[in-house]
Design a protein around this motif. Structure first.
Motif, PDB file in Angstrom:
ATOM      1  N   LEU A  39     -36.134  29.439 -10.809  1.00 20.67           N
ATOM      2  CA  LEU A  39     -35.642  28.867  -9.564  1.00 20.67           C
ATOM      3  C   LEU A  39     -34.994  27.503  -9.775  1.00 20.67           C
ATOM      4  N   ALA A  40     -35.554  26.711 -10.688  1.00 18.88           N
ATOM      5  CA  ALA A  40     -34.967  25.396 -10.957  1.00 18.88           C
ATOM      6  C   ALA A  40     -33.543  25.547 -11.482  1.00 18.88           C
ATOM      7  N   ALA A  41     -33.326  26.533 -12.353  1.00 18.97           N
ATOM      8  CA  ALA A  41     -31.983  26.763 -12.893  1.00 18.97           C
ATOM      9  C   ALA A  41     -31.027  27.198 -11.787  1.00 18.97           C
ATOM     10  N   GLN A  42     -31.486  28.044 -10.877  1.00 16.14           N
ATOM     11  CA  GLN A  42     -30.627  28.474  -9.777  1.00 16.14           C
ATOM     12  C   GLN A  42     -30.227  27.295  -8.902  1.00 16.14           C
TER      13      GLN A  42
ATOM     14  N   HIS B 279     -16.706  32.063 -21.195  1.00 12.35           N
ATOM     15  CA  HIS B 279     -18.161  31.958 -21.262  1.00 12.35           C
ATOM     16  C   HIS B 279     -18.753  32.383 -19.920  1.00 12.35           C
ATOM     17  N   TYR B 280     -19.985  32.823 -19.963  1.00 16.75           N
ATOM     18  CA  TYR B 280     -20.720  33.097 -18.725  1.00 16.75           C
ATOM     19  C   TYR B 280     -22.218  33.073 -19.037  1.00 16.75           C
ATOM     20  N   HIS B 281     -23.009  32.960 -18.004  1.00 18.88           N
ATOM     21  CA  HIS B 281     -24.461  33.088 -18.147  1.00 18.88           C
ATOM     22  C   HIS B 281     -25.035  33.524 -16.809  1.00 18.88           C
ATOM     23  N   ALA B 282     -26.248  34.046 -16.829  1.00 24.33           N
ATOM     24  CA  ALA B 282     -26.912  34.470 -15.602  1.00 24.33           C
ATOM     25  C   ALA B 282     -27.325  33.249 -14.788  1.00 24.33           C
ATOM     26  N   ASP B 283     -27.383  33.407 -13.462  1.00 22.92           N
ATOM     27  CA  ASP B 283     -27.679  32.249 -12.618  1.00 22.92           C
ATOM     28  C   ASP B 283     -29.116  31.796 -12.683  1.00 22.92           C
ATOM     29  N   TYR B 284     -29.999  32.559 -13.321  1.00 19.32           N
ATOM     30  CA  TYR B 284     -31.398  32.142 -13.419  1.00 19.32           C
ATOM     31  C   TYR B 284     -31.680  31.342 -14.689  1.00 19.32           C
TER      32      TYR B 284
ATOM     33  N   ALA C 279     -26.384  26.023  -8.535  1.00 12.50           N
ATOM     34  CA  ALA C 279     -25.757  25.948  -7.223  1.00 12.50           C
ATOM     35  C   ALA C 279     -25.237  24.548  -6.931  1.00 12.50           C
ATOM     36  N   ALA C 280     -25.924  23.530  -7.494  1.00 11.16           N
ATOM     37  CA  ALA C 280     -25.495  22.154  -7.254  1.00 11.16           C
ATOM     38  C   ALA C 280     -24.255  21.784  -8.060  1.00 11.16           C
TER      39      ALA C 280
END
Length: 398
Positions: free
Chosen positions: A117-120, A249-254, A124-125
């Motif tokens: 959740l902290a990563a999400q 590049h990409y990564h998962a939102d979590y 988002a920020a």
């Protein structure tokens, strides 16, 4: 008088930002305190600028800015530190008061490389970079032979399947676009399979995790594989994922990897956040590398090999590594802390035993029929491995 000082203040701010961002935050916050504490902001702003110039002597390095910090009282210093991004305070990330107890995943960390959740929240920020979306040109494969075309299609299908099997179609197209963008980027190999399997032959890591975590040992689900193959076929035929453009590049939102702030954020599609290089390397014109045409032959059996973790106790890392075969990892406990030492071999996850598979099938059958399944006693962990509790996040109430 204020108008005459504005250029000087802007110049001072720019130089301070380049020299010491954290100390600059303290200085600028002190200027804000001086302005808000008076009903005549223009003279105070003037005097603050002159004081900063006098105290630093024009030296805007951390040493010069320390002189300004030394003149702040406790209240001013507290305000300055509250706005210092280097301290990673929760309020800077827009976290709700009481965030330590509200999150289901436990107290998050504000360090780089966080997850959950902290990563999400951090993802988002992070705003989308202005002008980050740049158009990508349709991909031109030009295979040397029909076998090369089939190899390229299989490698791209694997990337789409193992990286985004359950993503929406646009998300899968974005993954395929990243692979093909890398083929045309001089920083990466000039073949589809070369990009997908880049780093998998080394022990230092791979670009796409499925090539070195053992995922290839599991047979794909037919309907999901066919869906991924259709996406890959369209991409190789010139279809462009316009929402991600020149993303490389990409990564998962979590997860919030350390490298994400170094790139230009483009957008999020499904669970994946896409990025491109900042500046000219991320512009459309930079993707000028031609496809080599001849795709490498991939030894998939090698990259699907299981990885065995051995558990033991040791007094030091050196002792743990003694007499250990090359290409293996070992889980050890040193001074009360569990560590993994050694060089990672290529390959994957532990395969379940027949008994474990039977127990899983029984639980699935009980879930579908509504009949309580017999209790299953979990096998004790191997000697030397620290057991960890698993928290079920989002589990529905009974």
């Amino acid at each position: 008088m204020l108008k005459g000082r504005l250029p000087q203040l802007k110049s001072t701010g720019r130089r301070a930002m380049a020299a010491a961002p954290a100390a600059m935050a303290v200085t600028l916050a002190a200027m804000g305190v001086a302005m808000s504490a008076s009903s005549s902001p223009r003279p105070d702003l003037d005097r603050t600028a002159e004081t900063v110039a006098r105290l630093t002597g024009g030296d805007l390095t951390p040493r010069g800015l320390q002189a300004v910090m030394g003149r702040l009282d406790a209240g001013q210093l507290a305000v300055a530190r509250r706005h210092d991004p280097a301290l990673k305070l929760p309020e800077l990330y827009g976290l709700t008061p009481g965030w330590e107890s509200l999150t289901l995943g436990g107290k998050p960390t504000l360090d780089q490389g966080v997850s959950g959740l902290a990563a999400q929240q951090l993802n988002a920020a992070m705003p989308t970079a202005f002008g980050a979306l740049q158009p990508a040109m349709p991909f031109d494969l030009r295979p040397a032979t029909e076998a090369d075309r089939k190899r390229a299609l299989r490698c791209l299908t694997q990337a789409v399947y193992y990286e985004s099997a359950l993503e929406p179609t646009e998300g899968q197209e974005g993954v395929a676009q990243v692979v093909l963008n890398r083929v045309r980027d001089p920083n990466f190999p000039s073949t589809v399979c070369g990009v997908v399997y880049q780093g998998a032959e080394r022990t230092t890591g791979c670009q796409f995790s499925f090539t070195c975590d053992g995922a290839l040992a599991r047979s794909p689900v037919p309907w999901a594989w066919d869906r991924a193959a259709r996406v890959a076929e369209r991409a190789l035929s010139g279809h462009v994922a316009t929402r991600v453009g020149t993303a490389t590049h990409y990564h998962a939102d979590y997860v919030h990897p350390w490298w994400s702030p170094t790139l230009a954020k483009i957008t999020q599609v499904g669970a994946h956040i896409f990025y491109r290089w900042k500046g000219a390397p991320g512009e459309t014109a930079a993707f000028a590398q031609k496809s080599a045409g001849r795709e490498p032959i991939i030894d998939e059996a090698r990259f699907a090999r299981s990885r065995v973790l051995l558990a033991t106790a040791a007094d030091s890392v050196e002792a743990a590594l003694a007499d250990m075969p090359s290409g293996q990892l070992r889980t050890v406990e040193i001074d009360g802390q569990t560590r993994v030492v050694g060089v990672a071999s290529l390959g994957g996850r532990r395969q379940a035993s027949k008994e474990e598979i039977a127990a899983i099938n029984e639980r699935l059958k009980a879930f579908e029929t509504g009949v309580a399944a017999p209790s299953v006693v979990a096998a004790p962990p191997p000697t030397g491995v620290t057991p960890m509790a698993v928290e079920e996040v989002g589990k529905p109430k009974a």
